[in-house]
Design an enzyme around this catalytic site. Structure first.
Site, short mmCIF file in Angstrom:
data_model
loop_
_atom_site.label_atom_id
_atom_site.label_comp_id
_atom_site.label_asym_id
_atom_site.label_seq_id
_atom_site.Cartn_x
_atom_site.Cartn_y
_atom_site.Cartn_z
N CYS A 178 0.79 -1.23 -0.07
CA CYS A 178 0.08 -0.10 -0.06
C CYS A 178 0.83 1.34 -0.04
O CYS A 178 0.29 2.28 -0.23
CB CYS A 178 -1.00 0.11 1.16
SG CYS A 178 -1.48 -1.29 1.60
N1 CO8 Z 1 -21.54 -9.15 3.07
C1 CO8 Z 1 -22.27 -9.39 4.30
N2 CO8 Z 1 -21.60 -9.69 5.30
C2 CO8 Z 1 -20.32 -9.63 5.29
C3 CO8 Z 1 -19.28 -9.55 4.29
C4 CO8 Z 1 -20.12 -9.31 3.18
N3 CO8 Z 1 -19.44 -8.98 1.73
N4 CO8 Z 1 -18.13 -9.36 4.78
C5 CO8 Z 1 -18.36 -9.89 6.12
N5 CO8 Z 1 -19.43 -9.97 6.44
C6 CO8 Z 1 -20.04 -10.24 7.68
C7 CO8 Z 1 -18.97 -10.77 8.48
O1 CO8 Z 1 -18.86 -12.37 8.30
C8 CO8 Z 1 -19.39 -10.39 10.04
O2 CO8 Z 1 -20.50 -11.21 10.32
P1 CO8 Z 1 -20.55 -11.83 12.16
O3 CO8 Z 1 -20.45 -10.50 12.67
O4 CO8 Z 1 -21.55 -12.51 12.05
O5 CO8 Z 1 -19.00 -12.37 12.18
C9 CO8 Z 1 -19.65 -9.01 9.86
O6 CO8 Z 1 -20.11 -8.88 8.70
C10 CO8 Z 1 -19.02 -8.03 10.13
O7 CO8 Z 1 -17.65 -8.30 9.59
P2 CO8 Z 1 -16.33 -7.52 9.68
O8 CO8 Z 1 -15.88 -7.56 11.25
O9 CO8 Z 1 -15.20 -8.06 8.90
O10 CO8 Z 1 -16.65 -6.11 9.18
P3 CO8 Z 1 -15.85 -4.88 9.34
O11 CO8 Z 1 -17.08 -3.68 9.72
O12 CO8 Z 1 -14.64 -4.86 10.24
O13 CO8 Z 1 -15.39 -4.29 7.86
C11 CO8 Z 1 -13.49 -4.37 6.48
C12 CO8 Z 1 -14.66 -5.22 7.09
C13 CO8 Z 1 -14.24 -3.63 5.50
C14 CO8 Z 1 -12.53 -5.16 5.54
C15 CO8 Z 1 -12.76 -3.73 7.68
O14 CO8 Z 1 -12.37 -4.33 8.57
C16 CO8 Z 1 -11.62 -2.84 6.95
O15 CO8 Z 1 -11.63 -2.11 5.99
N6 CO8 Z 1 -10.51 -2.99 7.75
C17 CO8 Z 1 -9.48 -2.18 7.03
C18 CO8 Z 1 -8.30 -3.39 6.49
C19 CO8 Z 1 -7.80 -2.49 5.24
O16 CO8 Z 1 -7.89 -1.45 4.91
N7 CO8 Z 1 -7.47 -3.48 4.56
C20 CO8 Z 1 -6.77 -3.15 3.18
C21 CO8 Z 1 -5.45 -2.87 3.44
S1 CO8 Z 1 -4.59 -3.92 2.26
C22 CO8 Z 1 -3.98 -2.57 1.01
O17 CO8 Z 1 -4.33 -1.44 1.35
C23 CO8 Z 1 -3.14 -2.97 0.04
C24 CO8 Z 1 -2.57 -4.24 0.03
C25 CO8 Z 1 -1.87 -4.74 -1.20
C26 CO8 Z 1 -2.71 -4.94 -2.20
C27 CO8 Z 1 -3.72 -6.21 -2.37
C28 CO8 Z 1 -4.42 -6.21 -3.57
C29 CO8 Z 1 -5.15 -7.74 -3.92
#
Ligand code: CO8
Length: 374
Positions: free
Chosen positions: A157
């Site tokens: 990133c």
């Molecule tokens: N649809 C419906 N429900 C979902 C989905 C979905 N698509 N995905 C997850 N859920 C559910 C989960 O299973 C969970 O259910 P339960 O509560 O029953 O366990 C619930 O929704 C909540 O899930 P999360 O806790 O995972 O949800 P969050 O609110 O934390 O959101 C995010 C998830 C959006 C991923 C969030 O945690 C986030 O953005 N975190 C930051 C991480 C980030 O920015 N990562 C990217 C960095 S990597 C980067 O920038 C570059 C890397 C190199 C490039 C790679 C290219 C491929």
């Protein structure tokens, strides 16, 4: 006299295709239903977990993303494939990443009022390169007719900001007068489109900037780079195990851990405070406080991360004008996000305005530049 290094132009390549959340979720859910039907007896016997449904509403709320650009749409939504189909190119053809890079680079050169003859070095900085060698940067250098040298660097990133740091140092040291830093972020091949937690996160794009000795700058919009600041801190919370060793380890080169995977919640919790502290410390080097900053060109991974970081910095919500968001339409484009925000929103800055360009993410890695418009 100490050289003043500047950004004098930027360029943006956007692929021809887009995928909306609705399209992505329709395909993913059809894949989930198909898979669950195929394994219905194992699921009924409790031997296998069913594939859960995704939701466009969740994606927008959790990330702020509504759509993303994709280099090759064919295949990505095909439930029997679930990955883009990018035709292989021969050794004598321009590679896919070089093609994206050249487009963005030409736009950056035009914006900077420069020609290839003015450039001494090409840095291709991104999350992945499609091969190990020859460097994509050297291919781009040849395609544009640039003399001097080029190299690739990977810092996930933060590749774009770390690449700009290298360019800044080269110019300060007198080793180059002008450097092209290009970020061909072709990330869709590393997305696991069968994983509900991450299938929506990424989009493809390429960005480029010209960084040069300010004494030679002739473009209308020029930004003094007051300084650069980088930090890394090892974390496995964002990881891809894809690499050349898969030829010899006998591991499955197509398994999920070879692709992008993360502990998203942990990343969110750990990276937000690190980024806010990093930016505050960087600004303090110039006796600035966050309220002195007119524009925040921040990494574009998740809208809630940017909201929280700005709140930590400013003690209030930043306006859309102060901290432009592009991830709604571009999604997370690895290291290119903050450069897209700069490219699309820098023209609103006035002379003497201070801006921050900052990336944060895998590594962990954080890179920032304090900019002042001339
Ligand atoms: N649809 C419906 N429900 C979902 C989905 C979905 N698509 N995905 C997850 N859920 C559910 C989960 O299973 C969970 O259910 P339960 O509560 O029953 O366990 C619930 O929704 C909540 O899930 P999360 O806790 O995972 O949800 P969050 O609110 O934390 O959101 C995010 C998830 C959006 C991923 C969030 O945690 C986030 O953005 N975190 C930051 C991480 C980030 O920015 N990562 C990217 C960095 S990597 C980067 O920038 C570059 C890397 C190199 C490039 C790679 C290219 C491929």
């Amino acid at each position: 006299m100490d050289k003043q290094v500047v950004i004098s132009g930027s360029g943006l390549f956007t692929p021809a295709h887009t995928i909306t959340n609705e399209e992505l979720v329709a395909s993913y859910n059809a894949y989930a239903d198909h898979t669950n039907e195929r394994f219905q007896s194992e699921i009924a016997a409790g031997e296998r977990e069913p594939v859960p449904h995704s939701s466009a509403e969740f994606i927008e709320k959790a990330s702020g993303i509504t759509s993303r650009y994709i280099y090759a749409k064919t295949g990505a939504l095909d439930i029997h494939r679930m990955r883009p189909l990018i035709p292989e190119r021969g050794d004598d053809e321009l590679s896919h990443q070089a093609e994206m890079a050249v487009d963005a680079a030409k736009k950056a050169l035009a914006a900077a009022h420069k020609t290839p003859a003015d450039i001494d070095a090409v840095i291709v900085a991104c999350a992945y390169t499609e091969r190990s060698y020859p460097a994509i940067a050297i291919e781009v250098q040849a395609e544009l007719g640039i003399e001097g040298f080029g190299f690739d660097m990977l810092v996930a990133c933060s590749a774009a900001t770390f690449g700009m740091h290298r360019a800044y140092e080269m110019i300060k040291a007198g080793n180059a007068k002008a450097v092209l830093v290009i970020n061909p972020e072709l990330v869709s091949p590393q997305v696991n489109y069968t994983d509900r937690d991450s299938h929506f996160i990424f989009g493809d794009v390429a960005t480029a900037v010209v960084i040069e000795d300010g004494a030679n700058a002739s473009a209308p919009d020029v930004y003094d780079i007051l300084s650069t600041h980088a930090v890394t801190s090892y974390s496995n919370n964002i990881r891809s195990n894809f690499g050349y060793l898969s030829h010899v380890t006998d591991a499955n080169p197509y398994s999920a851990d070879m692709l992008f995977h993360q502990a998203g919640r942990k990343v969110f919790k750990e990276v937000c405070p690190m980024a806010a502290e990093h930016i505050t410390a960087h600004l303090a080097r110039h006796d600035y406080v966050p309220s002195d900053v007119s524009k925040w060109f921040l990494h574009q991974a998740n809208i809630n991360m940017n909201t929280l970081i700005c709140k930590k910095l400013l003690g209030r919500m930043a306006t859309e004008d102060e901290a432009p968001i592009v991830l709604n339409k571009f999604a997370n484009t690895a290291s290119a996000g903050s450069v897209i925000a700069f490219n699309l929103h820098q023209s609103k800055l006035q002379s003497q305005d201070v801006a921050i360009l900052c990336s944060f993410g895998a590594g962990y890695s954080i890179g920032s530049l304090v900019l002042k418009k001339r």
